[in-house]
Design a protein around this motif. Structure first.
Motif, PDB file in Angstrom:
ATOM      1  N   THR A 148       0.858  -1.189   0.000  1.00  0.00           N
ATOM      2  CA  THR A 148       0.000   0.000   0.000  1.00  0.00           C
ATOM      3  C   THR A 148       0.892   1.236   0.000  1.00  0.00           C
ATOM      4  OG1 THR A 148      -1.951   1.024   1.027  1.00  0.00           O
ATOM      5  CG2 THR A 148      -0.197   0.303   2.501  1.00  0.00           C
ATOM      6  N   THR A 149       0.269   2.392  -0.238  1.00  0.00           N
ATOM      7  CA  THR A 149       0.988   3.668  -0.251  1.00  0.00           C
ATOM      8  C   THR A 149       0.314   4.626   0.711  1.00  0.00           C
ATOM      9  OG1 THR A 149       1.596   3.345  -2.564  1.00  0.00           O
ATOM     10  CG2 THR A 149       1.761   5.577  -1.701  1.00  0.00           C
ATOM     11  N   GLY A 150       1.111   5.360   1.474  1.00  0.00           N
ATOM     12  CA  GLY A 150       0.560   6.293   2.453  1.00  0.00           C
ATOM     13  C   GLY A 150      -0.202   7.433   1.809  1.00  0.00           C
ATOM     14  N   ALA A 151      -1.307   7.816   2.440  1.00  0.00           N
ATOM     15  CA  ALA A 151      -2.151   8.888   1.907  1.00  0.00           C
ATOM     16  C   ALA A 151      -1.977  10.203   2.649  1.00  0.00           C
ATOM     17  CB  ALA A 151      -3.623   8.464   1.977  1.00  0.00           C
ATOM     18  N   PHE A 152      -1.418  10.163   3.854  1.00  0.00           N
ATOM     19  CA  PHE A 152      -1.339  11.346   4.705  1.00  0.00           C
ATOM     20  C   PHE A 152       0.045  11.450   5.339  1.00  0.00           C
ATOM     21  CE2 PHE A 152      -5.678   9.449   5.470  1.00  0.00           C
ATOM     22  CZ  PHE A 152      -6.399  10.356   4.698  1.00  0.00           C
ATOM     23  N   PRO A 154       1.078  14.061   2.333  1.00  0.00           N
ATOM     24  CA  PRO A 154       2.377  13.390   2.545  1.00  0.00           C
ATOM     25  C   PRO A 154       3.495  14.187   1.881  1.00  0.00           C
ATOM     26  CG  PRO A 154       1.078  12.219   0.906  1.00  0.00           C
ATOM     27  CD  PRO A 154       0.181  13.268   1.474  1.00  0.00           C
ATOM     28  N   PRO A 155       4.603  14.418   2.593  1.00  0.00           N
ATOM     29  CA  PRO A 155       5.706  15.192   2.008  1.00  0.00           C
ATOM     30  C   PRO A 155       6.468  14.416   0.938  1.00  0.00           C
ATOM     31  CG  PRO A 155       6.309  14.399   4.186  1.00  0.00           C
ATOM     32  CD  PRO A 155       4.864  14.037   3.994  1.00  0.00           C
ATOM     33  N   TYR A 156       6.356  13.099   0.973  1.00  0.00           N
ATOM     34  CA  TYR A 156       6.972  12.252  -0.039  1.00  0.00           C
ATOM     35  C   TYR A 156       6.204  10.939  -0.045  1.00  0.00           C
ATOM     36  CZ  TYR A 156       9.306  10.651   4.231  1.00  0.00           C
ATOM     37  OH  TYR A 156       9.566  10.216   5.508  1.00  0.00           O
ATOM     38  N   GLN A 157       6.369  10.158  -1.089  1.00  0.00           N
ATOM     39  CA  GLN A 157       5.630   8.905  -1.209  1.00  0.00           C
ATOM     40  C   GLN A 157       6.236   7.851  -0.304  1.00  0.00           C
ATOM     41  OE1 GLN A 157       5.561   6.268  -4.884  1.00  0.00           O
ATOM     42  NE2 GLN A 157       3.508   7.153  -4.987  1.00  0.00           N
TER      43      GLN A 157
END
Length: 341
Positions: A263-267, A300-303
């Motif tokens: 998964t990838t962070g959203a926040f 998010p400041p980066y992925q």
């Protein structure tokens, strides 16, 4: 293969023999019976283990300290296969408290006799010289601590056990564990995180980009990775805030489905003071403000990506939305929050 017939009888007879030997303080016979129990355990019937778990738990205080931790592990395995965790947990957690006390004594004696790196909590790592330094009883407390961790986590996987655990008891266990980890440099992370799990806990999430707020309730969160994914599922997947929602599978493995999926962070999760809330921690890192835990959701400041899932595969979790804050209420809450640091 599951035992039936003679195999089942041998297993049940071994359990009865162990109970009788412990009751008679017959150590040699108890040791042989326990070997038989372990030999047959894997193929025992689940319905037998449902009955045997509480029987073994009731016997636990009478078992000598060395083998007691092994019996606790077997009780944990019974719980994992259906035995009543609420009936088994008090004796296991009492045993954990005692083991933590003895392990703390081990650390103190080690420091008082020259210090240095502690041996691993493993019988194979404990030399004769180490035994002479700390004594047999303290050494047993130290080397059996991983077994107590395993057994206790099996109990704490169940929400009924966690909610029945008195706050003061939980605090005593956490303080003892913290002292041991500080003194030894050894990390008992699974036990630490299990004791920090929150249930039926209110959470106020403030989405700074849209100026909106949401009151949620979380249960069974092993770490903040799990919470982060479910926040995205509930808020983005629910159509409340923009962004890429997790897939149904990504959300499911964070609740009760087996396995892990990427998964990838959203926040970016932030405290009201502007400090980052790291995914590697637990939801207890989110501070309580006016009686509720408050987290700010920033872009998010980066992925960032990670395997979505549960830190404790045997523990189910959930996050539910209770209400959406009114515009004025959300604005007031966000006005009290600092920008991210």
């Amino acid at each position: 293969m599951i035992f039936t017939g003679k195999g089942r009888t041998r297993f049940l007879d071994a359990v009865t023999g162990f109970e009788d030997a412990v009751g008679r303080s017959d150590g040699e016979r108890a040791q042989q019976a326990m070997q038989d129990v372990r030999q047959y355990f894997e193929h025992a019937r689940d319905d037998d283990l449902v009955l045997i778990g509480p029987r073994m738990a009731a016997l636990l205080p009478e078992v000598p300290p060395g083998p007691r931790a092994l019996v606790a592990v077997l009780i944990g395995a019974c719980v994992e296969r259906g035995a009543d965790a609420v009936a088994c947990a008090p004796q296991v957690l009492d045993g954990l408290a005692e083991a933590l006390g003895v392990a703390q004594e081990f650390c103190e004696r080690w420091a008082a006799t020259g210090g240095g790196d502690l041996p691993e909590p493993d019988p194979a790592a404990l030399t004769e010289a180490a035994l002479e330094r700390v004594g047999q009883d303290a050494a047993v407390g130290w080397i059996t601590l991983p077994q107590w961790e395993m057994a206790s986590v099996a109990m704490l996987n169940r929400p009924a056990v966690r909610t029945a655990l008195l706050p003061e008891t939980r605090l005593v266990l956490l303080r003892a564990l913290h002292g041991i980890q500080e003194a030894s440099g050894h990390d008992f992370k699974c036990l630490h995180y299990a004791l920090l799990v929150l249930d039926d806990e209110p959470l106020l999430a403030l989405h700074r980009p849209t100026g909106t707020g949401y009151l949620l309730r979380m249960t069974g969160m092993g770490d903040t990775f799990q919470l982060h994914t479910l926040l995205a599922d509930v808020l983005i997947g629910g159509g409340h805030v923009p962004g890429q929602a997790p897939s149904a599978q990504e959300a499911a493995v964070c609740r009760d489905a087996p396995g892990q999926v990427p998964t990838t962070g959203a926040f970016n999760l932030v405290t009201p003071d502007g400090e980052w809330v790291w995914n590697e921690g637990t939801p207890t890192d989110i501070p309580v403000v006016d009686g509720v835990r408050v987290v700010v959701l920033d872009p998010p400041p980066y992925q960032r990506g990670w395997p979505a899932g549960r830190f404790f595969p045997g523990m189910t979790g959930d996050l539910v939305l209770e209400r959406v804050l009114g515009a004025d209420e959300a604005r007031e809450w966000l006005g009290r929050c600092a920008p991210p640091k």
